[in-house]
Design a protein around this motif. Structure first.
Motif, PDB file in Angstrom:
ATOM      1  N   GLU A 191      13.820  11.379   3.820  1.00  0.00           N
ATOM      2  CA  GLU A 191      13.296  10.091   3.357  1.00  0.00           C
ATOM      3  C   GLU A 191      12.300  10.289   2.212  1.00  0.00           C
ATOM      4  OE1 GLU A 191      10.723   6.244   5.022  1.00  0.00           O
ATOM      5  OE2 GLU A 191      11.068   7.993   6.293  1.00  0.00           O
ATOM      6  N   ALA A 192      11.400  11.268   2.356  1.00  0.00           N
ATOM      7  CA  ALA A 192      10.420  11.557   1.302  1.00  0.00           C
ATOM      8  C   ALA A 192      11.121  12.035   0.033  1.00  0.00           C
ATOM      9  CB  ALA A 192       9.414  12.591   1.788  1.00  0.00           C
ATOM     10  N   ASP A 193      12.148  12.867   0.197  1.00  0.00           N
ATOM     11  CA  ASP A 193      12.918  13.341  -0.964  1.00  0.00           C
ATOM     12  C   ASP A 193      13.607  12.172  -1.664  1.00  0.00           C
ATOM     13  OD1 ASP A 193      12.161  15.944  -0.439  1.00  0.00           O
ATOM     14  OD2 ASP A 193      14.035  16.487   0.576  1.00  0.00           O
ATOM     15  N   MET A 194      14.128  11.241  -0.872  1.00  0.00           N
ATOM     16  CA  MET A 194      14.791  10.069  -1.444  1.00  0.00           C
ATOM     17  C   MET A 194      13.807   9.231  -2.253  1.00  0.00           C
ATOM     18  SD  MET A 194      17.339   8.727   1.609  1.00  0.00           S
ATOM     19  CE  MET A 194      18.996   9.423   1.789  1.00  0.00           C
ATOM     20  N   TYR A 195      12.617   9.021  -1.707  1.00  0.00           N
ATOM     21  CA  TYR A 195      11.617   8.207  -2.394  1.00  0.00           C
ATOM     22  C   TYR A 195      11.191   8.867  -3.701  1.00  0.00           C
ATOM     23  CZ  TYR A 195       7.406   5.328  -3.061  1.00  0.00           C
ATOM     24  OH  TYR A 195       6.445   4.483  -3.560  1.00  0.00           O
ATOM     25  N   GLN A 196      10.970  10.176  -3.676  1.00  0.00           N
ATOM     26  CA  GLN A 196      10.605  10.883  -4.902  1.00  0.00           C
ATOM     27  C   GLN A 196      11.726  10.797  -5.931  1.00  0.00           C
ATOM     28  OE1 GLN A 196       7.443  12.671  -5.623  1.00  0.00           O
ATOM     29  NE2 GLN A 196       8.446  12.065  -7.542  1.00  0.00           N
ATOM     30  N   PHE A 197      12.963  10.909  -5.465  1.00  0.00           N
ATOM     31  CA  PHE A 197      14.107  10.803  -6.370  1.00  0.00           C
ATOM     32  C   PHE A 197      14.150   9.419  -7.011  1.00  0.00           C
ATOM     33  CE2 PHE A 197      18.588   9.650  -7.104  1.00  0.00           C
ATOM     34  CZ  PHE A 197      18.923  10.617  -8.042  1.00  0.00           C
ATOM     35  N   ILE A 198      13.899   8.373  -6.208  1.00  0.00           N
ATOM     36  CA  ILE A 198      13.896   7.006  -6.718  1.00  0.00           C
ATOM     37  C   ILE A 198      12.836   6.843  -7.804  1.00  0.00           C
ATOM     38  CG2 ILE A 198      13.342   4.605  -6.122  1.00  0.00           C
ATOM     39  CD1 ILE A 198      14.585   5.282  -3.304  1.00  0.00           C
ATOM     40  N   ILE A 199      11.632   7.320  -7.536  1.00  0.00           N
ATOM     41  CA  ILE A 199      10.525   7.199  -8.504  1.00  0.00           C
ATOM     42  C   ILE A 199      10.890   7.890  -9.817  1.00  0.00           C
ATOM     43  CG2 ILE A 199       8.155   7.930  -8.994  1.00  0.00           C
ATOM     44  CD1 ILE A 199       7.584   7.599  -5.971  1.00  0.00           C
ATOM     45  N   ASP A 200      11.407   9.116  -9.719  1.00  0.00           N
ATOM     46  CA  ASP A 200      11.747   9.888 -10.922  1.00  0.00           C
ATOM     47  C   ASP A 200      12.903   9.258 -11.684  1.00  0.00           C
ATOM     48  OD1 ASP A 200       9.773  11.653 -10.170  1.00  0.00           O
ATOM     49  OD2 ASP A 200      11.152  13.116  -9.285  1.00  0.00           O
ATOM     50  N   GLU A 201      13.930   8.845 -10.924  1.00  0.00           N
ATOM     51  CA  GLU A 201      15.132   8.316 -11.568  1.00  0.00           C
ATOM     52  C   GLU A 201      14.841   6.971 -12.248  1.00  0.00           C
ATOM     53  OE1 GLU A 201      19.339   9.414 -12.025  1.00  0.00           O
ATOM     54  OE2 GLU A 201      17.428  10.385 -11.595  1.00  0.00           O
ATOM     55  N   GLY A 244     -10.906   5.365 -11.499  1.00  0.00           N
ATOM     56  CA  GLY A 244     -11.069   5.558 -12.938  1.00  0.00           C
ATOM     57  C   GLY A 244     -10.698   4.312 -13.703  1.00  0.00           C
ATOM     58  N   ASP A 245     -11.292   4.128 -14.871  1.00  0.00           N
ATOM     59  CA  ASP A 245     -11.016   2.964 -15.718  1.00  0.00           C
ATOM     60  C   ASP A 245     -11.254   1.656 -14.973  1.00  0.00           C
ATOM     61  OD1 ASP A 245     -10.173   4.708 -17.785  1.00  0.00           O
ATOM     62  OD2 ASP A 245      -8.168   4.814 -16.891  1.00  0.00           O
ATOM     63  N   GLY A 246     -12.235   1.655 -14.068  1.00  0.00           N
ATOM     64  CA  GLY A 246     -12.564   0.434 -13.344  1.00  0.00           C
ATOM     65  C   GLY A 246     -11.575   0.053 -12.271  1.00  0.00           C
ATOM     66  N   GLN A 247     -10.694   0.995 -11.899  1.00  0.00           N
ATOM     67  CA  GLN A 247      -9.661   0.714 -10.900  1.00  0.00           C
ATOM     68  C   GLN A 247      -9.739   1.721  -9.745  1.00  0.00           C
ATOM     69  OE1 GLN A 247      -8.512  -2.495 -12.718  1.00  0.00           O
ATOM     70  NE2 GLN A 247      -6.967  -1.838 -11.241  1.00  0.00           N
ATOM     71  N   ILE A 248      -9.381   1.272  -8.554  1.00  0.00           N
ATOM     72  CA  ILE A 248      -9.177   2.144  -7.397  1.00  0.00           C
ATOM     73  C   ILE A 248      -7.686   2.115  -7.108  1.00  0.00           C
ATOM     74  CG2 ILE A 248      -9.808   2.593  -4.994  1.00  0.00           C
ATOM     75  CD1 ILE A 248     -12.165   0.580  -5.451  1.00  0.00           C
ATOM     76  N   ARG A 249      -7.024   3.268  -7.157  1.00  0.00           N
ATOM     77  CA  ARG A 249      -5.571   3.246  -7.022  1.00  0.00           C
ATOM     78  C   ARG A 249      -5.062   4.441  -6.221  1.00  0.00           C
ATOM     79  NH1 ARG A 249      -6.577   5.050 -12.275  1.00  0.00           N
ATOM     80  NH2 ARG A 249      -6.526   2.931 -13.109  1.00  0.00           N
ATOM     81  N   LEU A 250      -3.848   4.307  -5.718  1.00  0.00           N
ATOM     82  CA  LEU A 250      -3.193   5.416  -5.044  1.00  0.00           C
ATOM     83  C   LEU A 250      -2.837   6.495  -6.053  1.00  0.00           C
ATOM     84  CD1 LEU A 250      -0.618   3.536  -2.734  1.00  0.00           C
ATOM     85  CD2 LEU A 250      -2.758   4.601  -2.014  1.00  0.00           C
ATOM     86  N   THR A 251      -2.927   7.741  -5.629  1.00  0.00           N
ATOM     87  CA  THR A 251      -2.403   8.845  -6.434  1.00  0.00           C
ATOM     88  C   THR A 251      -0.901   8.942  -6.198  1.00  0.00           C
ATOM     89  OG1 THR A 251      -2.738  10.417  -4.634  1.00  0.00           O
ATOM     90  CG2 THR A 251      -4.573  10.120  -6.196  1.00  0.00           C
ATOM     91  N   LYS A 252      -0.251   9.842  -6.904  1.00  0.00           N
ATOM     92  CA  LYS A 252       1.177  10.060  -6.661  1.00  0.00           C
ATOM     93  C   LYS A 252       1.412  10.502  -5.225  1.00  0.00           C
ATOM     94  CE  LYS A 252       2.429  11.144 -11.450  1.00  0.00           C
ATOM     95  NZ  LYS A 252       2.971  12.169 -12.389  1.00  0.00           N
ATOM     96  N   LYS A 253       0.515  11.344  -4.724  1.00  0.00           N
ATOM     97  CA  LYS A 253       0.602  11.755  -3.325  1.00  0.00           C
ATOM     98  C   LYS A 253       0.338  10.571  -2.401  1.00  0.00           C
ATOM     99  CE  LYS A 253      -1.579  14.871   0.066  1.00  0.00           C
ATOM    100  NZ  LYS A 253      -2.655  15.886   0.275  1.00  0.00           N
ATOM    101  N   GLY A 254      -0.599   9.722  -2.784  1.00  0.00           N
ATOM    102  CA  GLY A 254      -0.960   8.575  -1.964  1.00  0.00           C
ATOM    103  C   GLY A 254       0.173   7.581  -1.777  1.00  0.00           C
ATOM    104  N   LEU A 255       1.098   7.519  -2.746  1.00  0.00           N
ATOM    105  CA  LEU A 255       2.246   6.627  -2.612  1.00  0.00           C
ATOM    106  C   LEU A 255       3.054   6.936  -1.359  1.00  0.00           C
ATOM    107  CD1 LEU A 255       3.541   6.531  -6.307  1.00  0.00           C
ATOM    108  CD2 LEU A 255       2.560   4.615  -5.039  1.00  0.00           C
ATOM    109  N   PHE A 256       3.043   8.205  -0.950  1.00  0.00           N
ATOM    110  CA  PHE A 256       3.823   8.626   0.211  1.00  0.00           C
ATOM    111  C   PHE A 256       3.064   8.418   1.517  1.00  0.00           C
ATOM    112  CE2 PHE A 256       5.684  10.741  -3.356  1.00  0.00           C
ATOM    113  CZ  PHE A 256       7.026  10.874  -3.061  1.00  0.00           C
TER     114      PHE A 256
END
Length: 378
Positions: A216-226, A354-366
């Motif tokens: 599932e994690a591999d699929m999600y990473q593939f989706i993001i990249d693709e 950063g830049d006045g925002q609080i956001r998920l990292t790439k790792k945080g997306l998972f």
């Protein structure tokens, strides 16, 4: 003042195996009575909580396009008669590719709809059968082509991954087919097994072969990249669009803004109060015909609860939560109020500031659910 409207049509010609939304089979349902009650509910609500500015309308389900042509026409006319739609910027309807013929598409266009959201889920006919969908891949192509002939340019499709027996090859094929459709938006969700669904019962019996969490994690990473390679921006955990064609309506939810919800089982958020409507269709109709709003539950959120929702809804967006907007809205700096949580999540590599925002990292997306839970007081 709420600028967004959600309208629920609970009728389906077939129940999908994964769906836990409020829905019923279309056959022998009082559809016409329901649509009349829906119009009455909108009118009664606007008398109690008026607005002069509506920017987005989203008709969901269920399957709104399961309605016949005359019913669809009545629904669209009702919306324009009861709501100030002259200010609309986005008017979306969910559709099943198997339900949309040329006449219905023309009706939608003439009725002011300017965005279609198609429940495709996969471009594999065998997988479509496994998950209980009643359309074919060919009908997806035909529907998109027909919509484009009626000048629908803002088209989105829903896709799913982690389906029973789904492989990376299947997923790759679906993404390529999406790319070839040349449409501006996709919502791509991981299958979640919800109680009271066919899949839930199969899973309990050990009869639901799902991809592993690693796959599932591999699929999600593939989706993001693709999707990035296709030129689509990921603007929310599960949503991708061409620049400027993000879903305005869904951004209302993620920005924790007010919205009206009409229809059986619909939810609203007005003046800091979250409410839900009666779910059973006949009970909903009876309540409206008795000249009372069909509310099942109402709950006023505390300031703390509103701030919690601001964080975990806003962090779904890749842009994250604006520190200045949060401070302006609640009179509290989130960096100070949530200092402990933010510090811990930054140290774990799940959040960045950063830049006045609080956001998920790439790792945080998972690990979104882990992050969101951190901002909820137990």
């Amino acid at each position: 003042m709420a600028k967004a409207v959600y309208i629920h049509i609970p009728f389906c010609t077939q129940i999908c195996h994964y769906c836990d939304f409020n829905k019923v089979y279309l056959n022998r349902q009082p559809v016409d009575d329901y649509l009349i009650a829906l119009k009455k509910e909108i009118h009664m609500t606007l008398e109690e909580a008026p607005t002069s500015l509506i920017e987005t309308v989203f008709i969901g389900g269920g399957t709104p396009t399961a309605l016949n042509e005359s019913q669809l026409e009545f629904l669209l006319e009702s919306i324009h008669q009861t709501l100030p739609t002259n200010t609309l910027k986005e008017f979306t309807i969910e559709a099943n590719p198997g339900d949309l013929n040329g006449e219905k598409i023309r009706l939608l266009k003439d009725g002011g709809v300017n965005r279609l959201s198609l429940g495709v889920q996969t471009f594999n006919n065998e997988l479509l059968k496994k998950i209980g969908r009643n359309h074919s891949v060919q009908q997806v192509y035909e529907t998109v082509d027909a919509a484009k002939k009626y000048d629908f340019e803002n088209i989105s499709i829903d896709l799913m991954y982690r389906l029973p027996g789904q492989s990376m090859k299947d997923l790759r094929h679906s993404l390529l087919e999406f790319k070839n459709l040349q449409i501006p938006h996709a919502s791509i969700y991981s299958l979640i097994i919800e109680p009271k669904t066919i899949f839930y019962n199969l899973m309990r019996k050990g009869k639901l072969p799902l991809p592993s969490e690693d796959v599932e994690a591999d699929m999600y990473q593939f989706i993001i990249d693709e999707m990035a390679s296709y030129g689509y921006k990921q603007y929310e955990i599960s949503n991708f669009s061409k620049p400027g064609l993000e879903s305005r309506h869904n951004l209302v939810y993620w920005n924790n803004e007010s919205y009206y919800g009409f229809g059986a089982g619909a939810h609203s958020y007005l003046h800091g109060i979250r409410s839900s409507n009666i779910g059973p269709v006949n009970h909903y109709i009876q309540a409206v015909n008795a000249h009372r709003l069909p509310k099942r539950e109402k709950r006023s959120l505390t300031k703390q609860e509103q701030m919690e929702e601001e964080m975990f809804l806003g962090l779904r967006k890749t842009a994250g939560v604006s520190v200045s907007k949060f401070t302006q809205k609640y009179g509290i700096d989130p960096l100070h109020h949530y200092d402990k949580q933010i510090t811990q999540l930054v140290e774990k590599g799940l959040l960045e500031v950063g830049d006045g925002q609080i956001r998920l990292t790439k790792k945080g997306l998972f690990f979104g659910n882990v992050v969101f839970q951190s901002f909820i007081e137990v």
